[in-house]
Design an enzyme around this catalytic site. Structure first.
Site, mmCIF file in Angstrom:
data_model
loop_
_atom_site.group_PDB
_atom_site.id
_atom_site.type_symbol
_atom_site.label_atom_id
_atom_site.label_comp_id
_atom_site.label_asym_id
_atom_site.label_seq_id
_atom_site.Cartn_x
_atom_site.Cartn_y
_atom_site.Cartn_z
ATOM 1 N N LYS A 176 87.364 -1.074 22.517
ATOM 2 C CA LYS A 176 86.991 0.270 22.976
ATOM 3 C C LYS A 176 87.394 1.353 21.988
ATOM 4 O O LYS A 176 86.819 2.434 21.962
ATOM 5 C CB LYS A 176 87.601 0.552 24.355
ATOM 6 C CG LYS A 176 86.973 -0.293 25.447
ATOM 7 C CD LYS A 176 87.274 0.238 26.832
ATOM 8 C CE LYS A 176 86.514 -0.587 27.868
ATOM 9 N NZ LYS A 176 86.977 -0.353 29.229
ATOM 10 N N LYS A 234 79.070 -9.837 27.294
ATOM 11 C CA LYS A 234 79.181 -9.906 28.754
ATOM 12 C C LYS A 234 78.438 -8.739 29.412
ATOM 13 O O LYS A 234 78.318 -7.664 28.820
ATOM 14 C CB LYS A 234 80.655 -9.923 29.185
ATOM 15 C CG LYS A 234 81.372 -8.637 28.932
ATOM 16 C CD LYS A 234 82.769 -8.615 29.528
ATOM 17 C CE LYS A 234 83.303 -7.201 29.321
ATOM 18 N NZ LYS A 234 84.618 -6.922 29.749
ATOM 19 N N LYS A 282 78.957 -2.379 32.615
ATOM 20 C CA LYS A 282 78.377 -1.095 33.008
ATOM 21 C C LYS A 282 78.308 -0.155 31.812
ATOM 22 O O LYS A 282 77.407 0.667 31.703
ATOM 23 C CB LYS A 282 79.258 -0.479 34.106
ATOM 24 C CG LYS A 282 78.775 0.838 34.653
ATOM 25 C CD LYS A 282 77.554 0.689 35.522
ATOM 26 C CE LYS A 282 77.019 2.067 35.911
ATOM 27 N NZ LYS A 282 75.959 2.004 36.884
HETATM 28 P P1 AMP Z 1 85.594 -3.711 35.698
HETATM 29 O O1 AMP Z 1 84.312 -3.184 36.218
HETATM 30 O O2 AMP Z 1 85.615 -3.865 34.197
HETATM 31 O O3 AMP Z 1 86.789 -2.989 36.245
HETATM 32 O O4 AMP Z 1 85.732 -5.210 36.236
HETATM 33 C C1 AMP Z 1 86.056 -5.506 37.561
HETATM 34 C C2 AMP Z 1 86.193 -6.996 37.721
HETATM 35 O O5 AMP Z 1 84.951 -7.635 37.428
HETATM 36 C C3 AMP Z 1 87.239 -7.615 36.770
HETATM 37 O O6 AMP Z 1 87.942 -8.630 37.465
HETATM 38 C C4 AMP Z 1 86.404 -8.215 35.678
HETATM 39 O O7 AMP Z 1 87.039 -9.335 35.094
HETATM 40 C C5 AMP Z 1 85.135 -8.617 36.410
HETATM 41 N N1 AMP Z 1 83.972 -8.575 35.513
HETATM 42 C C6 AMP Z 1 83.486 -7.496 34.851
HETATM 43 N N2 AMP Z 1 82.412 -7.812 34.117
HETATM 44 C C7 AMP Z 1 82.198 -9.141 34.311
HETATM 45 C C8 AMP Z 1 81.212 -10.092 33.833
HETATM 46 N N3 AMP Z 1 80.236 -9.722 33.010
HETATM 47 N N4 AMP Z 1 81.319 -11.367 34.259
HETATM 48 C C9 AMP Z 1 82.286 -11.764 35.106
HETATM 49 N N5 AMP Z 1 83.243 -10.922 35.598
HETATM 50 C C10 AMP Z 1 83.208 -9.636 35.203
#
Ligand code: AMP
Ligand code: TRP
Length: 325
Positions: free
Chosen positions: A110, A191, A194
């Site tokens: 980031k 991956k 958002k």
């Molecule tokens: P975040 O939106 O980055 O706060 O992610 C929230 C949760 O979703 C965390 O546990 C991440 O590890 C999981 N997560 C986010 N993106 C992915 C993805 N592309 N595949 C699997 N898990 C994800």
């Protein structure tokens, strides 16, 4: 009963990666004394418009409830409603070293190419460790991308306990066997996220059925033409197989044998996702009509969370030698 804790960034509506990688597990573990938190303070590490932050925080909370988190069963709250998180974070910053924070993959990613990086982007994983340690958490259900941060939370707990005496429970990550790393449909080397990539590469839990089908149909594959599960050589097709596996509960290698064409595979992935997400989408719509109910849920959650957080913070304060108040 082991305490469960996890957090999610306030990105607005959840995508399929969030749901399959994390939130679906949260719904399964919510009966084990679980707390789930929308980490609004973490969002301030990057540039975000205040009105956007407010809206997305509530939308994320709505997404969590729609995904099956029952506020009568688990504790659902906003990080900034429990000030103990930031106070414990300071104590843990005094436990962490600059070197170990600088090495975090997410910080490097980031921060790369930015001319100015907020100090909080560096200390982000310490606040995350505080989120977890504050609740005597044993299990943290997360997607694969959070493993390194979890390792840091463990290191900090062990170091603090070693230096000041037993204070924190040392937590463990719980990463699902399939769906832990859902890839972008347009750039299967990355991956699903958002914050990056095009809309076409990401399926939101609120996408209407025709939108889901369109995105899956247009998903990038390869020119080989045979369906095989091989994430290194065939990332696009393998991602589709993993999605189908996460939906159906079967193994991607086994599913691969049933298909001879990409279009048949895509059709089943799309149908599976449409069916999986339809009830979530309906519930999001319902909850969005009732902001008062969501606010009340979050208020109740914060009160419960604070009651648990206070004693842990007092213990940590006393351990390092701060004078009781
Ligand atoms: P975040 O939106 O980055 O706060 O992610 C929230 C949760 O979703 C965390 O546990 C991440 O590890 C999981 N997560 C986010 N993106 C992915 C993805 N592309 N595949 C699997 N898990 C994800
Ligand atoms: N860093 C996590 C992410 O980006 C979100 C998070 C913050 C978290 N605090 C947490 C996850 C505590 C688990 C436990 O996904």
């Amino acid at each position: 009963m082991p305490r469960v804790f996890s957090g999610i960034q306030p990105s607005g509506s959840l995508h399929v990666g969030n749901y399959l990688g994390a939130v679906r597990q949260w719904a399964r573990t919510q009966h084990q004394d679980a707390l789930y938190c929308v980490v609004d303070l973490h969002a301030l590490t990057l540039d975000i418009d205040p009105a956007d932050l407010r809206r997305r925080t509530i939308d994320t909370a709505i997404g969590l409830i729609a995904s099956g988190l029952d506020p009568d069963v688990c504790t659902l709250f906003l990080q900034s409603h429990v000030p103990e998180h930031t106070e414990l974070s300071w104590l843990l910053e005094c436990t962490a070293s600059y070197g170990e924070l600088r090495r975090m993959t997410q910080f490097k990613e980031k921060g790369a190419g930015q001319e100015s990086v907020r100090a909080s982007l560096l200390t982000y994983p310490v606040l995350m460790a505080a989120d977890i340690l504050l609740y005597d958490t044993s299990l943290v259900p997360v997607g694969d991308d959070q493993r390194q941060h979890l390792e840091l939370a463990r290191d900090l707990a062990i170091r603090f306990n070693g230096r000041y005496g037993e204070t924190f429970v040392v937590p463990e990550a719980q990463v699902p066997a399939v769906g832990s790393r859902v890839m972008d449909l347009q750039e299967p080397g990355r991956k699903m996220s958002k914050s990056a990539g095009s809309d076409l590469g990401r399926i939101s839990i609120t996408d209407p059925p025709e939108e889901i089908s369109r995105k899956v149909r247009r998903a990038v594959t390869d020119t080989e033409g045979t369906v095989r599960y091989d994430p290194a050589d065939k990332p696009g097709v393998s991602n589709l197989l993993e999605l189908l596996a996460a939906v159906s509960g079967e193994r991607p290698e086994v599913l691969a044998r049933r298909y001879t064409t990409y279009s048949a595979l895509k059709k089943d992935v799309a149908d599976g996702l449409v069916e999986l997400l339809a009830p979530l989408r309906a519930r999001v719509r319902e909850l969005s009509r009732d902001p008062g109910e969501v606010a009340a849920i979050l208020e109740k959650g914060a009160a419960r969370a604070r009651a648990l957080a206070e004693p842990t913070l007092s213990r940590a304060r006393a351990a390092v030698g701060l004078t009781p108040r």
